[in-house]
Scaffold this motif. Structure first.
Motif, PDB file in Angstrom:
ATOM      1  N   VAL A 107     -32.919  12.353 -25.609  1.00  0.00           N
ATOM      2  CA  VAL A 107     -33.844  11.489 -24.873  1.00  0.00           C
ATOM      3  C   VAL A 107     -33.187  11.169 -23.529  1.00  0.00           C
ATOM      4  O   VAL A 107     -32.027  10.756 -23.480  1.00  0.00           O
ATOM      5  N   HIS A 108     -33.923  11.409 -22.466  1.00  0.00           N
ATOM      6  CA  HIS A 108     -33.413  11.088 -21.135  1.00  0.00           C
ATOM      7  C   HIS A 108     -34.151   9.839 -20.632  1.00  0.00           C
ATOM      8  O   HIS A 108     -35.367   9.832 -20.525  1.00  0.00           O
ATOM      9  N   VAL A 109     -33.367   8.797 -20.380  1.00  0.00           N
ATOM     10  CA  VAL A 109     -33.949   7.526 -19.929  1.00  0.00           C
ATOM     11  C   VAL A 109     -34.013   7.547 -18.405  1.00  0.00           C
ATOM     12  O   VAL A 109     -32.980   7.519 -17.732  1.00  0.00           O
ATOM     13  N   LYS A 110     -35.231   7.629 -17.880  1.00  0.00           N
ATOM     14  CA  LYS A 110     -35.399   7.780 -16.434  1.00  0.00           C
ATOM     15  C   LYS A 110     -35.647   6.454 -15.738  1.00  0.00           C
ATOM     16  O   LYS A 110     -35.559   6.352 -14.524  1.00  0.00           O
ATOM     17  N   GLN A 111     -36.018   5.451 -16.518  1.00  0.00           N
ATOM     18  CA  GLN A 111     -36.305   4.149 -15.911  1.00  0.00           C
ATOM     19  C   GLN A 111     -35.454   3.092 -16.585  1.00  0.00           C
ATOM     20  O   GLN A 111     -35.404   3.026 -17.818  1.00  0.00           O
ATOM     21  N   GLY A 112     -34.787   2.270 -15.788  1.00  0.00           N
ATOM     22  CA  GLY A 112     -34.010   1.179 -16.353  1.00  0.00           C
ATOM     23  C   GLY A 112     -32.583   1.575 -16.693  1.00  0.00           C
ATOM     24  O   GLY A 112     -31.817   0.751 -17.180  1.00  0.00           O
ATOM     25  N   ALA A 113     -32.221   2.846 -16.433  1.00  0.00           N
ATOM     26  CA  ALA A 113     -30.864   3.287 -16.767  1.00  0.00           C
ATOM     27  C   ALA A 113     -30.038   3.548 -15.516  1.00  0.00           C
ATOM     28  O   ALA A 113     -28.905   4.010 -15.612  1.00  0.00           O
ATOM     29  N   ASP A 114     -30.601   3.263 -14.355  1.00  0.00           N
ATOM     30  CA  ASP A 114     -29.867   3.534 -13.112  1.00  0.00           C
ATOM     31  C   ASP A 114     -29.245   2.257 -12.543  1.00  0.00           C
ATOM     32  O   ASP A 114     -28.766   2.243 -11.409  1.00  0.00           O
ATOM     33  N   VAL A 115     -29.252   1.190 -13.330  1.00  0.00           N
ATOM     34  CA  VAL A 115     -28.675  -0.086 -12.885  1.00  0.00           C
ATOM     35  C   VAL A 115     -27.698  -0.576 -13.950  1.00  0.00           C
ATOM     36  O   VAL A 115     -27.592  -0.011 -15.038  1.00  0.00           O
ATOM     37  N   LYS A 158     -36.899  -0.992 -26.664  1.00  0.00           N
ATOM     38  CA  LYS A 158     -38.316  -1.413 -26.747  1.00  0.00           C
ATOM     39  C   LYS A 158     -39.205  -0.403 -26.022  1.00  0.00           C
ATOM     40  O   LYS A 158     -40.304  -0.075 -26.475  1.00  0.00           O
ATOM     41  N   GLN A 159     -38.716   0.094 -24.879  1.00  0.00           N
ATOM     42  CA  GLN A 159     -39.493   1.106 -24.151  1.00  0.00           C
ATOM     43  C   GLN A 159     -39.566   2.402 -24.946  1.00  0.00           C
ATOM     44  O   GLN A 159     -40.615   3.060 -24.974  1.00  0.00           O
ATOM     45  N   LEU A 160     -38.472   2.781 -25.599  1.00  0.00           N
ATOM     46  CA  LEU A 160     -38.441   4.004 -26.421  1.00  0.00           C
ATOM     47  C   LEU A 160     -39.527   3.973 -27.496  1.00  0.00           C
ATOM     48  O   LEU A 160     -40.272   4.941 -27.697  1.00  0.00           O
ATOM     49  N   VAL A 161     -39.608   2.840 -28.175  1.00  0.00           N
ATOM     50  CA  VAL A 161     -40.581   2.688 -29.259  1.00  0.00           C
ATOM     51  C   VAL A 161     -42.005   2.737 -28.716  1.00  0.00           C
ATOM     52  O   VAL A 161     -42.894   3.363 -29.305  1.00  0.00           O
ATOM     53  N   LYS A 162     -42.189   2.122 -27.546  1.00  0.00           N
ATOM     54  CA  LYS A 162     -43.523   2.152 -26.925  1.00  0.00           C
ATOM     55  C   LYS A 162     -43.850   3.571 -26.481  1.00  0.00           C
ATOM     56  O   LYS A 162     -44.963   4.070 -26.684  1.00  0.00           O
ATOM     57  N   GLU A 163     -42.860   4.217 -25.884  1.00  0.00           N
ATOM     58  CA  GLU A 163     -43.074   5.527 -25.267  1.00  0.00           C
ATOM     59  C   GLU A 163     -43.435   6.581 -26.298  1.00  0.00           C
ATOM     60  O   GLU A 163     -44.286   7.423 -26.066  1.00  0.00           O
ATOM     61  N   PHE A 164     -42.762   6.535 -27.453  1.00  0.00           N
ATOM     62  CA  PHE A 164     -42.994   7.563 -28.459  1.00  0.00           C
ATOM     63  C   PHE A 164     -43.867   7.046 -29.605  1.00  0.00           C
ATOM     64  O   PHE A 164     -43.914   7.636 -30.675  1.00  0.00           O
ATOM     65  N   PHE A 165     -44.584   5.941 -29.340  1.00  0.00           N
ATOM     66  CA  PHE A 165     -45.601   5.441 -30.273  1.00  0.00           C
ATOM     67  C   PHE A 165     -45.053   5.278 -31.685  1.00  0.00           C
ATOM     68  O   PHE A 165     -45.693   5.657 -32.671  1.00  0.00           O
TER      69      PHE A 165
ATOM     70  N   PHE B 103     -43.513   8.065 -16.850  1.00  0.00           N
ATOM     71  CA  PHE B 103     -42.555   8.892 -17.590  1.00  0.00           C
ATOM     72  C   PHE B 103     -41.192   8.206 -17.635  1.00  0.00           C
ATOM     73  O   PHE B 103     -40.195   8.765 -17.182  1.00  0.00           O
ATOM     74  N   PRO B 104     -41.105   6.998 -18.213  1.00  0.00           N
ATOM     75  CA  PRO B 104     -39.823   6.286 -18.189  1.00  0.00           C
ATOM     76  C   PRO B 104     -38.761   6.920 -19.074  1.00  0.00           C
ATOM     77  O   PRO B 104     -37.577   6.783 -18.804  1.00  0.00           O
ATOM     78  N   GLN B 105     -39.187   7.590 -20.129  1.00  0.00           N
ATOM     79  CA  GLN B 105     -38.241   8.250 -21.031  1.00  0.00           C
ATOM     80  C   GLN B 105     -38.869   9.571 -21.461  1.00  0.00           C
ATOM     81  O   GLN B 105     -40.034   9.614 -21.833  1.00  0.00           O
ATOM     82  N   VAL B 106     -38.082  10.623 -21.416  1.00  0.00           N
ATOM     83  CA  VAL B 106     -38.590  11.940 -21.785  1.00  0.00           C
ATOM     84  C   VAL B 106     -37.579  12.632 -22.687  1.00  0.00           C
ATOM     85  O   VAL B 106     -36.416  12.235 -22.754  1.00  0.00           O
ATOM     86  N   VAL B 107     -38.049  13.669 -23.367  1.00  0.00           N
ATOM     87  CA  VAL B 107     -37.109  14.537 -24.083  1.00  0.00           C
ATOM     88  C   VAL B 107     -36.558  15.535 -23.067  1.00  0.00           C
ATOM     89  O   VAL B 107     -37.312  16.173 -22.339  1.00  0.00           O
TER      90      VAL B 107
END
Lengths: 289, 289
Positions: A107-115, A158-165, B103-107
């Motif tokens: 899983v690549h976290v693109k938002q919230g992981a650059d801070v 929390k975003q992970l769970v939302k993102e992947f339903f 796309f905050p988190q992707v595979v």
């Protein structure tokens, strides 16, 4: 309490509960269990039929030069703590069990992981999100519990769970502190006696900034930095402030603001934060006192 | 057949089947349904109580300058095809439904995506893996069906399921071809009349290489390139050969070898491949004749 090391054993252990429609509360940990973890076990115990705890020091969330090799491991003691906390199933997989083919997909976290810790520890949150998704998949809990202390991790999960339903409730539980305010952490054991004497200043820096009544994030950050700079051992890794839980730049007066830092002692890199509700006269919404 | 557009409606539709322990066969598509898709529906229908089909043109798997905007969309016709194929539930979500927060988190596919279409289309397989994981999460099928035509995609999705311990069987079904050998693809409609006349040479190039009895991957690649180079319209994107399904460099004589290409006509970029079993006198193991 049943201790299992393979996914197959875990799923065999959970299968009767699932077919009986019992609910599963899950606490993923990296072991070196302390009062913070115990508070999570306790909440899980109160709300669910079955409490599953995992202990897995996840190599993917450690960077080169970090403390993967030396991260405290104390299996026998942890088993005792988990048992005494009323956990039902303790899952302690090997690295090969969780990553049978290495890391072909993550899983690549693109938002919230650059801070914050994401900037200091590149790839750390990819590792966290990947292993949590794997653990959620094998445990299939109804609810999972994480410490609010790791505030950025909690926001990302929390975003992970939302993102992947995922049909899982993610619940954050208040930071547990020593009497002098130091946040409980498995890494506190790394502190030298001298560092430990200064460590309460970490949280005091946050409390002092909060008590000032100031609302400008850059001033709050400067205040925290000033207090931390007075500690004669170790050094500041970062002090930053963002909207929470978006971890975006603060751009509204009436928002939750997180002021967070990492402080590097000789061996122990410690983190702490406060969340302030500027809509609510500066009081914290997360029981972090 | 029930047509739903939201995850909530989908899960309401599937809930009675789930509580009745019926099995779900799932075929994710991007629409523009053709005989290839119908063969998947038919296999799913034969093996499962409920057949779920999704139609979603996934923006995340298209790169800048690719054909996301112009990808063929024919909702009414597709509904009719799905209905006539005996599908039970057709799931047609919007982009906002599948990606509510962007796309905050992707595979991120780290293995097997740096060759073939992955090299020509950077990020493509991250998009595929991400949307498939999301779709698997909302549909929770017992088995999912994909065309063998997209061989790299199939290998990556099998790895995805293994990697994240999903309780789903991924089944590849043979490529469906026109009578002249052209693999069925939603993008065939882009072909000009002249391109369509030359298109059968694509598969003939593979057949000819296979029939040569040669076993050296670089020679097979050169043979396919030579045939493709004789087509006076369009150009070769790539011709490559790897072990299948690892998509690693061929390093054993007794291995499955994929010889695959992408060929760029004016608007249509078409792919095809053969898999050869060098352990089995060059016959194909995947019914691709």
């Amino acid at each position: 309490m049943l201790v299992v090391t393979t996914i197959k054993e875990l799923q065999q252990a959970l299968s009767p509960y699932l077919s009986d429609n019992q609910t599963i509360g899950f606490v993923p940990t990296m072991g070196a269990l302390h009062a913070g973890h115990q508070s999570l076990f306790s909440v899980a115990r109160d709300h669910h039929d079955v409490v599953v705890v995992s202990i897995f020091v996840n190599p993917l969330q450690f960077g080169p030069g970090e403390d993967y090799e030396t991260y405290p491991r104390q299996q026998a003691l942890d088993e005792q703590v988990a048992r005494e906390s009323g956990c039902d199933v303790l899952f302690c997989p090997t690295v090969g069990e969780m990553y049978p083919d290495g890391f072909p997909q993550v899983v690549h976290v693109k938002q919230g992981a650059d801070v914050m810790c994401g900037r200091s520890r590149p790839g750390h949150f990819d590792g966290v999100a990947t292993v949590v998704l794997k653990l959620f998949s094998v445990v299939q809990p109804n609810e999972a519990f994480f410490g609010e202390k790791d505030a950025q991790q909690l926001a990302i999960i929390k975003q992970l769970v939302k993102e992947f339903f995922l049909p899982i409730t993610v619940t954050g539980c208040p930071t547990v502190r020593e009497e002098d305010g130091l946040a409980r952490s498995s890494r506190n054991v790394y502190l030298t006696a001298e560092e430990r004497r200064y460590a309460p200043l970490l949280y005091k820096a946050l409390q002092k900034a909060q008590a000032s009544g100031k609302r400008d994030p850059s001033i709050l950050v400067a205040d925290v930095k000033a207090t931390l700079a007075s500690i004669p051992v170790g050094e500041i890794d970062y002090v930053e402030a963002y909207e929470y839980p978006s971890l975006k730049k603060v751009n509204e007066a009436n928002a939750l603001i997180i002021v967070a830092f990492a402080y590097q002692f000789k061996k122990a890199r410690l983190i702490d934060h406060i969340v302030m509700d500027f809509n609510n006269r500066g009081e914290t919404p997360c029981s972090e006192q």
